[in-house]
Design a protein around this motif. Structure first.
Motif, PDB file in Angstrom:
ATOM      1  N   TRP A 127       0.814  -1.220   0.000  1.00  0.00           N
ATOM      2  CA  TRP A 127       0.000   0.000   0.000  1.00  0.00           C
ATOM      3  C   TRP A 127       0.848   1.271   0.000  1.00  0.00           C
ATOM      4  N   GLY A 128       1.987   1.257   0.661  1.00  0.00           N
ATOM      5  CA  GLY A 128       2.841   2.444   0.691  1.00  0.00           C
ATOM      6  C   GLY A 128       3.316   2.856  -0.692  1.00  0.00           C
ATOM      7  N   VAL A 129       3.553   1.861  -1.539  1.00  0.00           N
ATOM      8  CA  VAL A 129       3.983   2.124  -2.913  1.00  0.00           C
ATOM      9  C   VAL A 129       2.898   2.923  -3.648  1.00  0.00           C
ATOM     10  N   LEU A 130       1.648   2.591  -3.399  1.00  0.00           N
ATOM     11  CA  LEU A 130       0.532   3.245  -4.075  1.00  0.00           C
ATOM     12  C   LEU A 130       0.079   4.530  -3.402  1.00  0.00           C
ATOM     13  N   LEU A 131      -0.006   4.517  -2.068  1.00  0.00           N
ATOM     14  CA  LEU A 131      -0.639   5.620  -1.357  1.00  0.00           C
ATOM     15  C   LEU A 131       0.068   6.957  -1.510  1.00  0.00           C
ATOM     16  N   ASP A 132       1.392   6.963  -1.570  1.00  0.00           N
ATOM     17  CA  ASP A 132       2.081   8.253  -1.725  1.00  0.00           C
ATOM     18  C   ASP A 132       1.745   8.886  -3.079  1.00  0.00           C
ATOM     19  N   ASP A 133       1.617   8.072  -4.115  1.00  0.00           N
ATOM     20  CA  ASP A 133       1.280   8.602  -5.433  1.00  0.00           C
ATOM     21  C   ASP A 133      -0.196   8.991  -5.526  1.00  0.00           C
ATOM     22  N   ILE A 134      -1.048   8.234  -4.861  1.00  0.00           N
ATOM     23  CA  ILE A 134      -2.466   8.595  -4.805  1.00  0.00           C
ATOM     24  C   ILE A 134      -2.615   9.944  -4.100  1.00  0.00           C
ATOM     25  N   ALA A 135      -1.934  10.117  -2.980  1.00  0.00           N
ATOM     26  CA  ALA A 135      -2.002  11.382  -2.241  1.00  0.00           C
ATOM     27  C   ALA A 135      -1.440  12.533  -3.072  1.00  0.00           C
ATOM     28  N   ALA A 136      -0.312  12.324  -3.738  1.00  0.00           N
ATOM     29  CA  ALA A 136       0.268  13.373  -4.594  1.00  0.00           C
ATOM     30  C   ALA A 136      -0.698  13.716  -5.730  1.00  0.00           C
ATOM     31  N   GLY A 137      -1.382  12.709  -6.252  1.00  0.00           N
ATOM     32  CA  GLY A 137      -2.388  12.948  -7.285  1.00  0.00           C
ATOM     33  C   GLY A 137      -3.527  13.811  -6.770  1.00  0.00           C
ATOM     34  N   PHE A 138      -3.982  13.540  -5.541  1.00  0.00           N
ATOM     35  CA  PHE A 138      -5.064  14.341  -4.969  1.00  0.00           C
ATOM     36  C   PHE A 138      -4.597  15.753  -4.616  1.00  0.00           C
ATOM     37  N   TYR A 139      -3.384  15.906  -4.134  1.00  0.00           N
ATOM     38  CA  TYR A 139      -2.839  17.250  -3.900  1.00  0.00           C
ATOM     39  C   TYR A 139      -2.908  18.044  -5.202  1.00  0.00           C
ATOM     40  N   THR A 140      -2.451  17.425  -6.283  1.00  0.00           N
ATOM     41  CA  THR A 140      -2.456  18.081  -7.586  1.00  0.00           C
ATOM     42  C   THR A 140      -3.880  18.375  -8.033  1.00  0.00           C
ATOM     43  N   PHE A 141      -4.746  17.384  -7.909  1.00  0.00           N
ATOM     44  CA  PHE A 141      -6.153  17.535  -8.303  1.00  0.00           C
ATOM     45  C   PHE A 141      -6.769  18.766  -7.637  1.00  0.00           C
ATOM     46  N   PHE A 142      -6.636  18.867  -6.324  1.00  0.00           N
ATOM     47  CA  PHE A 142      -7.254  19.983  -5.607  1.00  0.00           C
ATOM     48  C   PHE A 142      -6.607  21.314  -5.964  1.00  0.00           C
ATOM     49  N   LEU A 143      -5.295  21.358  -6.022  1.00  0.00           N
ATOM     50  CA  LEU A 143      -4.604  22.609  -6.338  1.00  0.00           C
ATOM     51  C   LEU A 143      -4.939  23.080  -7.762  1.00  0.00           C
ATOM     52  N   VAL A 144      -4.930  22.179  -8.709  1.00  0.00           N
ATOM     53  CA  VAL A 144      -5.238  22.526 -10.092  1.00  0.00           C
ATOM     54  C   VAL A 144      -6.668  23.062 -10.201  1.00  0.00           C
ATOM     55  N   HIS A 145      -7.598  22.409  -9.556  1.00  0.00           N
ATOM     56  CA  HIS A 145      -8.996  22.856  -9.641  1.00  0.00           C
ATOM     57  C   HIS A 145      -9.197  24.202  -8.947  1.00  0.00           C
ATOM     58  N   ILE A 146      -8.517  24.422  -7.856  1.00  0.00           N
ATOM     59  CA  ILE A 146      -8.589  25.731  -7.177  1.00  0.00           C
ATOM     60  C   ILE A 146      -7.979  26.815  -8.065  1.00  0.00           C
ATOM     61  N   LEU A 147      -6.799  26.557  -8.615  1.00  0.00           N
ATOM     62  CA  LEU A 147      -6.141  27.536  -9.485  1.00  0.00           C
ATOM     63  C   LEU A 147      -6.984  27.853 -10.714  1.00  0.00           C
ATOM     64  N   PHE A 148      -7.514  26.816 -11.357  1.00  0.00           N
ATOM     65  CA  PHE A 148      -8.297  27.045 -12.552  1.00  0.00           C
ATOM     66  C   PHE A 148      -9.615  27.759 -12.232  1.00  0.00           C
ATOM     67  N   TYR A 149     -10.164  27.529 -11.064  1.00  0.00           N
ATOM     68  CA  TYR A 149     -11.392  28.220 -10.649  1.00  0.00           C
ATOM     69  C   TYR A 149     -11.130  29.725 -10.513  1.00  0.00           C
ATOM     70  N   PHE A 150     -10.023  30.073  -9.870  1.00  0.00           N
ATOM     71  CA  PHE A 150      -9.727  31.480  -9.618  1.00  0.00           C
ATOM     72  C   PHE A 150      -9.125  32.208 -10.820  1.00  0.00           C
ATOM     73  N   PHE A 151      -8.470  31.506 -11.719  1.00  0.00           N
ATOM     74  CA  PHE A 151      -7.813  32.144 -12.845  1.00  0.00           C
ATOM     75  C   PHE A 151      -8.505  31.876 -14.183  1.00  0.00           C
ATOM     76  N   ASN A 152      -9.743  31.506 -14.121  1.00  0.00           N
ATOM     77  CA  ASN A 152     -10.472  31.228 -15.339  1.00  0.00           C
ATOM     78  C   ASN A 152     -11.670  32.123 -15.472  1.00  0.00           C
TER      79      ASN A 152
END
Length: 152
Positions: A127-152
């Motif tokens: 699970w450790g092999v997967l979870l760090d990448d899943i978490a990094a994916g969600f960090y990116t997901f949330f940040l990208v959606h917040i940025l695109f919301y405010f700058f679009n």
């Protein structure tokens, strides 16, 4: 005796053999995942969520096999990069100005592993092999959606 990994497991676990790229296999795996994302129709959230879910469930067992064969969090296993890349790209328009920042942020989060991502690597049983990448994916997901919301 080394753990045996059959050809199908090797194909999937290594992200279509991107894990065997001699340098930066994580980035190579992410680029292959991005290339798959660029296939017309793949951006459909139903398709992406089904594949992400399927690869999380099957990836854990494959991660265990790859760790037994190659050691802890092996570079040869890049299925986790596919999962993280696709999570990062969920629900964004298939436009280069959206895709490129998402991909770059994803790679930064995956490489730098800000808190608590680094701690997730310590989780056992594959699970450790997967979870760090899943978490990094969600960090990116949330940040990208917040940025695109405010700058679009």
């Amino acid at each position: 005796m080394a753990t045996k990994i059959n050809n199908l497991e090797k194909l999937i676990g290594s992200g279509i053999y991107s894990g065997y790229f001699p340098y930066f296999s994580g980035t190579a795996g992410s680029m292959v995942a991005l290339a798959i994302y660029l296939i017309p129709g793949f951006e459909n959230p139903v398709v992406m969520l089904l594949l992400i879910s399927f690869f999380i469930l099957t990836g854990q067992k494959l991660a265990v096999k790859f760790e037994k064969r190659y050691g802890s969090d092996p570079k040869e296993f890049t299925l986790d990069e596919f999962i993280g890349t696709w999570i990062s790209l969920l629900f964004i328009p298939k436009i280069i100005w959206y895709i490129l920042p998402a991909f770059i942020l994803w790679r930064l989060f995956d490489i730098l592993k800000p808190y608590p991502i680094k701690k997730l690597e310590k989780v056992g049983n594959g699970w450790g092999v997967l979870l760090d990448d899943i978490a990094a994916g969600f960090y990116t997901f949330f940040l990208v959606h917040i940025l695109f919301y405010f700058f679009n």
